[in-house]
Design an enzyme around this catalytic site. Structure first.
Site, PDB file in Angstrom:
ATOM      1  N   ASP A  61       0.851  -1.185   0.000  1.00 34.50           N
ATOM      2  CA  ASP A  61       0.000   0.000   0.000  1.00 34.50           C
ATOM      3  C   ASP A  61       0.886   1.235   0.000  1.00 34.50           C
ATOM      4  OD1 ASP A  61       0.896   0.160   2.595  1.00 34.50           O
ATOM      5  OD2 ASP A  61      -1.033  -0.239   3.519  1.00 34.50           O
ATOM      6  N   ASP A  98      -7.803  -7.115   1.811  1.00 35.71           N
ATOM      7  CA  ASP A  98      -6.799  -7.436   2.817  1.00 35.71           C
ATOM      8  C   ASP A  98      -7.298  -7.006   4.187  1.00 35.71           C
ATOM      9  OD1 ASP A  98      -5.354  -4.697   3.782  1.00 35.71           O
ATOM     10  OD2 ASP A  98      -6.005  -4.520   1.707  1.00 35.71           O
ATOM     11  N   CYS A 144     -11.369 -28.542  10.107  1.00 39.54           N
ATOM     12  CA  CYS A 144     -10.339 -27.676   9.545  1.00 39.54           C
ATOM     13  C   CYS A 144      -9.106 -28.492   9.173  1.00 39.54           C
ATOM     14  CB  CYS A 144      -9.958 -26.581  10.544  1.00 39.54           C
ATOM     15  SG  CYS A 144      -8.680 -25.453   9.942  1.00 39.54           S
ATOM     16  N   CYS A 198      -6.026 -27.186   8.701  1.00 38.61           N
ATOM     17  CA  CYS A 198      -4.793 -26.438   8.931  1.00 38.61           C
ATOM     18  C   CYS A 198      -3.815 -27.246   9.780  1.00 38.61           C
ATOM     19  CB  CYS A 198      -5.088 -25.082   9.584  1.00 38.61           C
ATOM     20  SG  CYS A 198      -5.379 -25.146  11.377  1.00 38.61           S
ATOM     21  N   CYS A 245      -4.814 -27.454  13.605  1.00 31.58           N
ATOM     22  CA  CYS A 245      -5.894 -28.389  13.931  1.00 31.58           C
ATOM     23  C   CYS A 245      -5.475 -29.840  13.736  1.00 31.58           C
ATOM     24  CB  CYS A 245      -7.131 -28.070  13.085  1.00 31.58           C
ATOM     25  SG  CYS A 245      -7.974 -26.553  13.614  1.00 31.58           S
ATOM     26  N   HIS A 293      -4.198 -20.963  12.164  1.00 33.13           N
ATOM     27  CA  HIS A 293      -5.595 -21.392  12.054  1.00 33.13           C
ATOM     28  C   HIS A 293      -6.492 -20.283  11.525  1.00 33.13           C
ATOM     29  CE1 HIS A 293      -9.492 -23.132  12.860  1.00 33.13           C
ATOM     30  NE2 HIS A 293      -9.804 -21.989  13.463  1.00 33.13           N
TER      31      HIS A 293
END
Length: 397
Positions: free
Chosen positions: A83, A292, A330, A332, A335, A361
């Site tokens: 940005d 974002d 999940c 991930c 998890c 996560h």
């Protein structure tokens, strides 16, 4: 179309394609806080966004350039965004953060400043003078300075320098700010064109203009049209557009919709800095392609975790002896390997690993949700997917 202005697409960059809609993870200082870049790749993040202002102050855009650019510096192989530093005009000038700006306010004043804050940035028609939050040193950002910094940082997608106002600024100030941002946008286009011509061997950076106008429909539409009309010396315009500014949460969809209706259909639209899962659905169905937000990682560091049934705090007593994962569905890393009880312990013990596992996560939860939105639009099942996800998420809060 059941998803309104929602659409799927692909943004091509020198470091790979971004399939849209896409959530862009925020790595403000060339890092997603507490998480290895390799972990961000594994959890499915397509791109990361860093902050030009922060990297300019530390370590310096020249050092990032010497390292081979933002991606090489942080060992991130995929697409990158930076940005412009315009957000700091708000946060340094008025002392407000974006999430606070999304709350409705009734007071209007152009010299407003958050309680307990010092005004560190001052805006004029040429640019912004500010004091570093690190050491108090004085600095000057103009459109040309912002373009120079972002060219040295070398991100694939960069943003024109803009003035981000607060919802408390008066209508008259907002009008002047929209015109100031338009004039700065032209200067950014011209400087971007000049810098690119100076370094023809570099990968091409895409420049996005930023639409301001606060909560006013006429100003938002005016701002969008004004940016679309701008051209550089070769007749080229912006490669895409950012939708910025302070937004009331309840008007988020309307504002994004107004802007999307005025922007070219063949160019991407990025919504800068939104927060909760329900906001992502609102953004997509009103025309945003990418967005974002620091929220998934920020709340994770404060022990707040996302789950299908809503956000919850892992440090509550009910999780002390829960040896199951955060979310059984999940996929991930956290998890798959760790229990709620273990994360509860890490946060209570103030171990740094707590932030790492929680952030992995939350970032994966957000990426998966937006991936689901994209697939649902393609299948023509967006309405059903939205109802299923948000109905359960809101019901569990």
């Amino acid at each position: 179309m059941e998803s309104g202005l929602g659409r799927t697409g692909r943004i091509r960059t020198p470091h790979g394609d971004i399939r849209t809609p896409a959530f862009i993870a925020v790595g403000t200082k060339a890092t997603v806080k507490a998480v290895l870049p390799e972990a961000m790749t594994e959890l499915g993040a397509q791109a990361v966004l860093a902050n030009a202002y922060h990297l300019y102050l530390q370590p310096g855009s020249d050092i990032v350039e010497e390292a081979g650019g933002l991606g090489a510096f942080m060992n991130w192989p995929g697409p990158t965004f930076t940005d412009s530093g315009g957000f700091q005009v708000l946060s340094l000038g008025a002392g407000f953060k974006k999430v606070l700006a999304m709350e409705s306010v009734s007071m209007q004043a152009d010299d407003v400043i958050a309680a307990g804050k010092e005004r560190l940035a001052h805006v004029d028609d040429d640019g912004v003078t500010f004091k570093s939050h690190l050491d108090g040193s004085r600095h000057r950002f103009t459109p040309e300075v912002s373009m120079g910094i972002q060219h040295r940082l070398g991100a694939d997608i960069i943003f024109a320098f803009d003035e981000l106002t607060t919802l408390m600024n008066t209508r008259g100030y907002q009008e002047g700010s929209v015109e100031r941002t338009r004039l700065w946008a032209q200067r950014c286009l011209d400087e971007h064109h000049r810098l690119a011509a100076e370094r023809p061997g570099r990968p091409r950076q895409a420049l996005f203009g930023v639409v301001q106008g606060a909560q006013y429909e006429d100003l938002r539409r005016q701002a969008a049209k004004g940016l679309v009309a701008l051209e550089d010396a070769d007749g080229g315009g912006f490669d895409g557009y950012g939708i910025g500014g302070a937004l009331e949460k309840r008007n988020l969809g309307a504002i994004v919709g107004w802007v999307s209706e005025e922007l070219p259909e063949d160019k991407p639209r990025h919504l800068l800095g939104i927060s909760e899962p329900e906001d992502l659905f609102v953004a997509v169905e009103n025309g945003a392609d990418t967005f974002d937000c620091v929220q998934p990682s920020r709340v994770a560091r404060n022990a707040a975790l996302y789950a299908p049934d809503g956000r919850f705090n892992i440090t509550t007593a009910r999780n002390r002896r829960d040896f199951g994962p955060i979310d059984a569905d999940c996929d991930c890393y956290t998890c798959a390997h760790y229990s709620r009880a273990y994360l509860h312990h890490l946060f209570k013990a103030k171990e740094h690993l707590a932030a790492t596992l929680a952030t992995i996560h939350n970032e994966r939860f957000t990426v998966r949700m937006v991936d689901g939105i994209r697939m649902a639009i393609d299948r023509g099942e967006y309405a059903e997917y939205k109802q299923e996800v948000l109905g359960r998420f809101a019901g569990g809060k």
